[in-house]
Design an enzyme around this catalytic site. Structure first.
Site, PDB file in Angstrom:
ATOM      1  N   CYS A   1      -7.772   1.287  -0.883  1.00 13.50           N
ATOM      2  CA  CYS A   1      -7.295   0.614   0.293  1.00 13.50           C
ATOM      3  C   CYS A   1      -7.312  -0.869  -0.117  1.00 13.50           C
ATOM      4  O   CYS A   1      -8.424  -1.437  -0.043  1.00 13.50           O
ATOM      5  CB  CYS A   1      -8.163   1.030   1.598  1.00 13.50           C
ATOM      6  SG  CYS A   1      -7.511  -0.151   2.915  1.00 13.50           S
TER       7      CYS A   1
ATOM      8  N   CYS B   1     -11.317  -9.122  21.513  1.00 10.02           N
ATOM      9  CA  CYS B   1     -10.697  -8.380  20.195  1.00 10.02           C
ATOM     10  C   CYS B   1      -9.620  -7.583  20.783  1.00 10.02           C
ATOM     11  O   CYS B   1      -9.185  -6.625  20.191  1.00 10.02           O
ATOM     12  CB  CYS B   1     -11.764  -7.559  19.569  1.00 10.02           C
ATOM     13  SG  CYS B   1     -12.561  -6.690  20.466  1.00 10.02           S
TER      14      CYS B   1
ATOM     15  N   ASP C   1     -18.302 -11.547  24.594  1.00  8.93           N
ATOM     16  CA  ASP C   1     -17.468 -11.168  23.408  1.00  8.93           C
ATOM     17  C   ASP C   1     -17.456  -9.558  23.442  1.00  8.93           C
ATOM     18  O   ASP C   1     -18.097  -9.025  22.737  1.00  8.93           O
ATOM     19  CB  ASP C   1     -18.507 -11.645  22.344  1.00  8.93           C
ATOM     20  CG  ASP C   1     -17.679 -11.306  20.864  1.00  8.93           C
ATOM     21  OD1 ASP C   1     -16.691 -10.449  20.712  1.00  8.93           O
ATOM     22  OD2 ASP C   1     -18.316 -11.638  19.709  1.00  8.93           O
TER      23      ASP C   1
ATOM     24  N   CYS D   1       0.801  -1.165  -0.041  1.00 14.10           N
ATOM     25  CA  CYS D   1       0.055   0.062  -0.198  1.00 14.10           C
ATOM     26  C   CYS D   1       0.933   1.227  -0.004  1.00 14.10           C
ATOM     27  O   CYS D   1       1.576   1.278   0.985  1.00 14.10           O
ATOM     28  CB  CYS D   1      -0.977  -0.031   1.338  1.00 14.10           C
ATOM     29  SG  CYS D   1      -1.838   1.406   1.311  1.00 14.10           S
TER      30      CYS D   1
ATOM     31  N   GLN E   1     -19.392  -8.598  12.366  1.00 16.62           N
ATOM     32  CA  GLN E   1     -17.868  -8.580  12.428  1.00 16.62           C
ATOM     33  C   GLN E   1     -17.261  -8.433  11.117  1.00 16.62           C
ATOM     34  O   GLN E   1     -18.227  -8.386  10.157  1.00 16.62           O
ATOM     35  CB  GLN E   1     -17.424 -10.356  12.631  1.00 16.62           C
ATOM     36  CG  GLN E   1     -18.132 -10.578  13.889  1.00 16.62           C
ATOM     37  CD  GLN E   1     -16.883 -10.493  15.290  1.00 16.62           C
ATOM     38  OE1 GLN E   1     -16.113  -9.880  14.917  1.00 16.62           O
ATOM     39  NE2 GLN E   1     -17.508 -10.864  16.282  1.00 16.62           N
TER      40      GLN E   1
HETATM   41  C1  LIG Z   1     -17.214  -7.078  19.680  1.00 15.09           C
HETATM   42  S1  LIG Z   1     -19.001  -6.765  19.327  1.00 15.09           S
HETATM   43  C2  LIG Z   1     -19.612  -8.594  19.413  1.00 15.09           C
HETATM   44  C3  LIG Z   1     -20.718  -8.837  18.979  1.00 15.09           C
HETATM   45  C4  LIG Z   1     -21.503 -10.227  18.568  1.00 15.09           C
HETATM   46  N1  LIG Z   1     -21.137 -11.089  19.519  1.00 15.09           N
HETATM   47  C5  LIG Z   1     -20.788 -10.680  17.099  1.00 15.09           C
HETATM   48  O1  LIG Z   1     -20.198 -11.592  16.927  1.00 15.09           O
HETATM   49  O2  LIG Z   1     -21.311 -10.130  16.117  1.00 15.09           O
HETATM   50  C6  LIG Z   1     -19.461  -6.179  21.066  1.00 15.09           C
HETATM   51  C7  LIG Z   1     -20.940  -5.960  21.132  1.00 15.09           C
HETATM   52  O3  LIG Z   1     -21.310  -5.477  22.486  1.00 15.09           O
HETATM   53  C8  LIG Z   1     -21.969  -4.446  22.400  1.00 15.09           C
HETATM   54  N2  LIG Z   1     -21.775  -3.665  23.819  1.00 15.09           N
HETATM   55  C9  LIG Z   1     -20.621  -2.859  23.960  1.00 15.09           C
HETATM   56  N3  LIG Z   1     -20.755  -2.345  25.436  1.00 15.09           N
HETATM   57  C10 LIG Z   1     -21.701  -3.143  25.948  1.00 15.09           C
HETATM   58  C11 LIG Z   1     -22.241  -3.269  27.457  1.00 15.09           C
HETATM   59  N4  LIG Z   1     -21.410  -2.490  28.170  1.00 15.09           N
HETATM   60  N5  LIG Z   1     -23.236  -4.079  27.489  1.00 15.09           N
HETATM   61  C12 LIG Z   1     -23.777  -4.449  26.577  1.00 15.09           C
HETATM   62  N6  LIG Z   1     -23.427  -4.521  25.323  1.00 15.09           N
HETATM   63  C13 LIG Z   1     -22.416  -3.973  24.763  1.00 15.09           C
HETATM   64  C14 LIG Z   1     -21.852  -3.607  21.279  1.00 15.09           C
HETATM   65  O4  LIG Z   1     -22.806  -2.770  20.949  1.00 15.09           O
HETATM   66  C15 LIG Z   1     -21.567  -4.846  20.318  1.00 15.09           C
HETATM   67  O5  LIG Z   1     -22.633  -5.102  19.726  1.00 15.09           O
END
Ligand SMILES: C[S@@+](CC[C@H](N)C(=O)[O-])C[C@H]1O[C@@H](n2cnc3c(N)ncnc32)[C@H](O)[C@@H]1O
Length: 448
Positions: free
Chosen positions: A159, A406, A379, A71, A281
């Site tokens: 990109c 992550c 997650d 890039c 994701q």
């Molecule tokens: C890394 S993503 C994972 C989503 C899902 N497990 C997936 O694989 O698509 C984290 C998620 O947590 C939510 N989130 C962030 N902080 C939070 C909290 N304090 N309580 C509940 N949900 C939350 C976000 O909106 C997001 O949808």
């Protein structure tokens, strides 16, 4: 050592930020874009009490695995950190990064980590992009990523992490905005593109600093012309974010054109409706692997109740639903919870329940009420879990916790709290969802 000094340094290891670590005079020195084992010439740019920073001038002895970054804005753009490494080396740096976080930050000495699960498609894998928009003058609009740690716009038309269908849409957006809004009246901040698989349909979200009714006709014309011109673009949303700093998307979505939601289809036949505010994701191929490893770690027999905390549109919940008695998803974004409920119905799944609210508010109360739980999937976003969440889970005594992370640093912090309470890391498998960047996902199984 002082700023401006030029010297030769040996690189001992590389951080996930793509910075080589040398140890001149016994103190740590960070030099970007180096590989482990290399001898490099660098200029000192910063000297602090415990560490210094340098700028790479020349690689004196290149290490195996060094490649030319393809890039043209690599090193300037804040998006990628590892393009100067071949892919096997990137995977080993990520594995070391997870080990290092667990050992050094989490003080968990014997965690069994790795090997990192790579992909055959380390380029053009992203199904989502955020671009920043800046008016340079009334007739001219800048569009791009930010320079690392700065708000300076780095413009680049193609990109190499984006699918081939995104650059034409981005070009059409820029040129139409310049035609329709010559005076620069519309307060654009950012735009987001999301793409669904396998349809490749695209949703565009314009983020504006504020909303006024007089913007309506220009926005309508912009959205309708774009949907007409770009066949894969099926949905245009307006989002309002009054804050300059922080999250790209605000909470208000006053208007949309075209389809309300995209539909993502996973290999196992799972269909997921995705609204503009819902998390998806970014790497669909590796998501299948991530969920497969998560399901393996859960080791469900059909009798368990599973909590899927931070569930987004319910993807993991619905992936696991057929293998357990019941799954309960918890998510703070209400639109995502609506998507999750619709997704359960769309897939004919009746043993999934979704609760709206923060995990730290909902889960402790839910578990205190005596609701059963056998397996917990976590997650969370990069910042990890609130301490209240971990305490409530420990008190509820599930048989397994599967932590899908992550961010290795927050994974290390949270798992070390669980280890202090008698839990043990059985395995931690890094999954490369984000090739070329220093980001890494990890599926971590804990038991007691
Ligand atoms: C890394 S993503 C994972 C989503 C899902 N497990 C997936 O694989 O698509 C984290 C998620 O947590 C939510 N989130 C962030 N902080 C939070 C909290 N304090 N309580 C509940 N949900 C939350 C976000 O909106 C997001 O949808």
């Amino acid at each position: 050592m002082k700023v401006g000094d030029i010297g030769n340094y040996h690189i001992e290891r590389v951080t996930l930020q793509g910075e080589g670590v040398a140890r001149p005079e016994g103190k740590v020195m960070f030099i970007p874009a180096c590989l482990p084992g290399e001898d490099v010439q660098a200029k000192v740019t910063q000297v602090k009490k415990n560490y210094s920073r340098g700028e790479l001038l020349k690689v004196v002895t290149p290490a195996k695995g060094r490649v030319d970054a393809p890039c043209p804005v690599f090193g300037v753009c804040g998006g990628c950190q590892l393009q100067m490494m071949d892919y096997p080396l990137q995977l080993s740096v990520k594995e070391e990064g997870v080990k290092d976080a667990l050992h050094r930050l989490g003080r968990i000495k014997d965690a069994p980590v790795g090997p990192a699960l790579g992909t055959d498609h380390p380029w053009r894998y992203r199904n989502r992009v955020q671009m920043h928009l800046q008016r340079r003058s009334a007739g001219s609009l800048g569009m791009g990523y930010y320079r690392y740690n700065s708000r300076e716009l780095i413009e680049h038309d193609d990109c190499p992490l984006l699918p081939k269908s995104f650059p034409p849409v981005l070009k059409a957006v820029r040129s139409l905005i310049q035609d329709i809004d010559r005076e620069g009246e519309l307060p654009f901040r950012h735009l987001v593109l999301k793409r669904a698989n396998p349809s490749e349909e695209i949703m565009l979200i314009f983020v504006l600093a504020e909303w006024r009714s007089q913007y309506h006709s220009k926005i309508k014309s912009l959205a309708c012309q774009l949907i007409d011109k770009e066949k894969k673009l099926v949905s245009v949303y307006i989002n309002i974010n009054q804050k300059e700093e922080g999250e790209v998307l605000g909470r208000e979505y006053p208007l949309y054109f075209g389809k309300e939601r995209l539909e993502e289809q996973m290999a196992g036949g799972l269909r997921l409706q995705i609204g503009p505010a819902s998390f998806l994701q970014v790497n669909p191929r590796q998501t299948e692997e991530l969920y497969r490893l998560t399901a393996e770690a859960c080791a469900l027999t059909g009798l368990e109740t599973v909590i899927d905390a931070y569930c987004g549109v319910g993807s993991i919940s619905l992936f696991l639903a057929k293998q357990c008695k019941k799954v309960v998803g918890v998510e703070e974004v209400e639109m995502a919870v609506e998507d999750a409920r619709q997704n359960a119905a769309l897939n004919g799944i009746e043993n999934a329940e979704f609760l709206a609210g923060t995990v730290e508010d909902i889960l402790p109360a839910y578990l205190k009420d005596g609701n059963p739980v056998n397996v917990v999937v976590l997650d969370p976003p990069r910042k990890g879990c609130h301490e209240r969440v971990l305490d409530a889970i420990v008190d509820a005594r599930p048989s397994r916790i599967v932590y899908v992370s992550c961010d290795p640093a927050s994974l290390a912090r949270d798992t070390s709290r669980l280890v202090e309470r008698g839990w043990q890391i059985e395995q931690a498998i890094p999954v490369d969802m984000f090739p070329q960047t220093g980001h890494v996902e990890t599926v971590c199984l804990l038991s007691k």
